[in-house]
Write an enzyme that holds these catalytic residues in place. Structure first.
Site, PDB file in Angstrom:
ATOM      1  N   VAL A 140       1.942   6.169  -7.958  1.00 41.20           N
ATOM      2  CA  VAL A 140       2.120   7.582  -8.626  1.00 41.20           C
ATOM      3  C   VAL A 140       3.669   7.404  -9.227  1.00 41.20           C
ATOM      4  O   VAL A 140       3.758   8.057 -10.421  1.00 41.20           O
ATOM      5  CB  VAL A 140       1.935   8.587  -7.597  1.00 41.20           C
ATOM      6  CG1 VAL A 140       2.679   9.777  -8.177  1.00 41.20           C
ATOM      7  CG2 VAL A 140       0.475   8.707  -7.111  1.00 41.20           C
ATOM      8  N   GLU A 141       4.505   7.036  -8.455  1.00 43.92           N
ATOM      9  CA  GLU A 141       5.871   6.939  -8.997  1.00 43.92           C
ATOM     10  C   GLU A 141       6.118   6.140 -10.394  1.00 43.92           C
ATOM     11  O   GLU A 141       6.712   6.534 -11.439  1.00 43.92           O
ATOM     12  CB  GLU A 141       6.890   6.849  -8.183  1.00 43.92           C
ATOM     13  CG  GLU A 141       7.194   7.766  -7.145  1.00 43.92           C
ATOM     14  CD  GLU A 141       7.599   9.155  -7.450  1.00 43.92           C
ATOM     15  OE1 GLU A 141       8.448   8.946  -8.691  1.00 43.92           O
ATOM     16  OE2 GLU A 141       7.539  10.264  -6.812  1.00 43.92           O
ATOM     17  N   THR A 142       5.562   4.804 -10.365  1.00 45.99           N
ATOM     18  CA  THR A 142       6.185   4.023 -11.453  1.00 45.99           C
ATOM     19  C   THR A 142       5.141   3.022 -11.901  1.00 45.99           C
ATOM     20  O   THR A 142       5.146   1.938 -12.353  1.00 45.99           O
ATOM     21  CB  THR A 142       7.463   3.114 -10.889  1.00 45.99           C
ATOM     22  OG1 THR A 142       6.916   2.424  -9.859  1.00 45.99           O
ATOM     23  CG2 THR A 142       8.455   4.019 -10.558  1.00 45.99           C
ATOM     24  N   TYR A 331       1.192  17.095  -6.592  1.00 51.42           N
ATOM     25  CA  TYR A 331       1.706  15.567  -6.331  1.00 51.42           C
ATOM     26  C   TYR A 331       1.169  14.975  -5.114  1.00 51.42           C
ATOM     27  O   TYR A 331       0.744  13.728  -4.974  1.00 51.42           O
ATOM     28  CB  TYR A 331       3.184  15.644  -6.264  1.00 51.42           C
ATOM     29  CG  TYR A 331       4.060  14.196  -6.161  1.00 51.42           C
ATOM     30  CD1 TYR A 331       4.130  13.428  -6.907  1.00 51.42           C
ATOM     31  CD2 TYR A 331       4.180  14.027  -4.591  1.00 51.42           C
ATOM     32  CE1 TYR A 331       4.814  12.217  -6.724  1.00 51.42           C
ATOM     33  CE2 TYR A 331       4.630  12.802  -4.236  1.00 51.42           C
ATOM     34  CZ  TYR A 331       5.083  11.726  -5.375  1.00 51.42           C
ATOM     35  OH  TYR A 331       5.701  10.694  -5.013  1.00 51.42           O
TER      36      TYR A 331
END
Length: 348
Positions: A140-142, A331
């Protein structure tokens, strides 16, 4: 033969003075143009000077080096614009989840999982944090380390510390942590890039989180979450462990509710994410889990907007731990649902 008489003395002096004046004017003009080109620099900024003063007095920094860092840092208006329109504020759940729960993100997650299976198993064994949760966070982040941000971290943090008053206190703290981090690791503060908020590496740690929770997981005496996926995996696992992840504990339970349940029973703001009611109390208010849960388990009632209504969930303790990474119910739900898809596909 043509003879050229020298200029009278006073005219010669006047010519020299004019040349000197012209030289000074060109120098001044060049300086003005240079300053104009760097009007976005934080050289001389009063808030920047206050940070410099504090770090010199309390942390033993070299003033000249900090002055050079602030002079090089540049305000980025696009960062301020991005801060005012994060996806979770502008998109309903049914659009927001489509950003993260894609076929490509799942496929790349399976590939990342398989590549680092041994490291993930060790991280889960040592911390109790499931491998699929670790991978989902990085996904999800990168996008598993593929997209870690295009802004210089120093630009992001100075812009938000000095030109974003609403969160200036938070980002000033993060700027100080970044400068301490880079000094301690012998890194040039100008060298590293991250998100528009100054988050860094595979797991997008803010500087304070990097200093508090990032770990050397491969034993090379370096902590590197920018380029080393082993350290990144261990650091994400450590972050959750330090924030109270309960090994084997549930994350969420789907629930049922009807339109008569008051809106204030459900999460309204970020500060409401911590469970404050028991499952039994929520049931009395009209929100019931669709599977068996202990009556005394603490839970948060949530509803997520669909294209044609709502879906209802109970967020349990480990769901709250995920929100400690990013204070957003959407999120955390995206991380959870991606993790479940990855677990199904890798057979864990």
């Amino acid at each position: 033969m043509l003879t050229i008489n020298p200029l009278p003395h006073n005219l010669a002096n006047r010519g020299t003075a004019m040349i000197r004046f012209a030289t000074l004017f060109i120098t001044l003009l060049t300086s003005v143009l240079a300053l104009s080109a760097r009007a976005d620099s934080y050289a001389g900024n009063a808030q920047a000077q206050a940070v410099i003063d504090q770090l010199v007095a309390e942390e033993g920094f070299d003033r000249d080096q900090l002055e050079a860092v602030m002079a090089d840092a540049q305000r980025q208006d696009s960062i301020i614009e991005a801060m005012d329109r994060p996806a979770e504020k502008t998109k309903p759940w049914y659009d927001y989840r489509e950003i993260f729960l894609t076929e490509q993100r799942a496929e790349e997650g399976v590939a990342f999982f398989n590549t680092h299976r041994e490291t993930l198993a060790r991280a889960e064994a040592e911390t109790g944090v499931p491998a699929e949760i670790i991978v989902a966070i990085i996904g999800v982040e990168t996008y598993y380390g593929r997209i870690t941000g295009s802004y210089r971290v120093i630009d992001a943090l100075t812009t938000l510390a000095f030109d974003y008053p609403r969160r200036s206190e938070f980002f000033t703290k993060e700027l100080k942590n970044y400068l301490m981090l880079t000094r301690d690791q012998g890194i040039n503060p100008a060298d590293f890039k991250g998100s528009y908020a100054g988050a860094m590496g595979y797991g997008q740690f803010m500087p304070s989180s990097y200093r508090a929770y990032a770990i050397d997981f491969d034993g090379d005496d370096k902590i590197d979450i920018w380029n080393n996926p082993v350290d990144a995996i261990g650091s994400v696992a450590n972050y959750f462990a330090e924030h109270g992840w309960r090994s084997g504990g549930d994350v969420v339970a789907i629930a049922k509710a009807d339109s008569s349940v008051p809106d204030d029973v459900f999460v309204q703001k970020r500060k409401d994410l911590k469970p404050v009611r028991t499952v039994a109390e929520l049931a009395e208010l009209g929100v019931e889990p669709m599977r068996d849960l202990p009556d005394d388990a603490m839970a948060t009632a949530m509803k997520f907007e669909l294209a044609d209504g709502y879906e209802y969930w109970m967020g349990l303790h480990n769901f709250y731990v995920i929100t400690r990474y990013n204070l957003s119910a959407m999120y955390a739900m995206s991380v959870y649902q991606l993790s479940q898809r990855l677990a199904d596909e890798v057979g864990s």
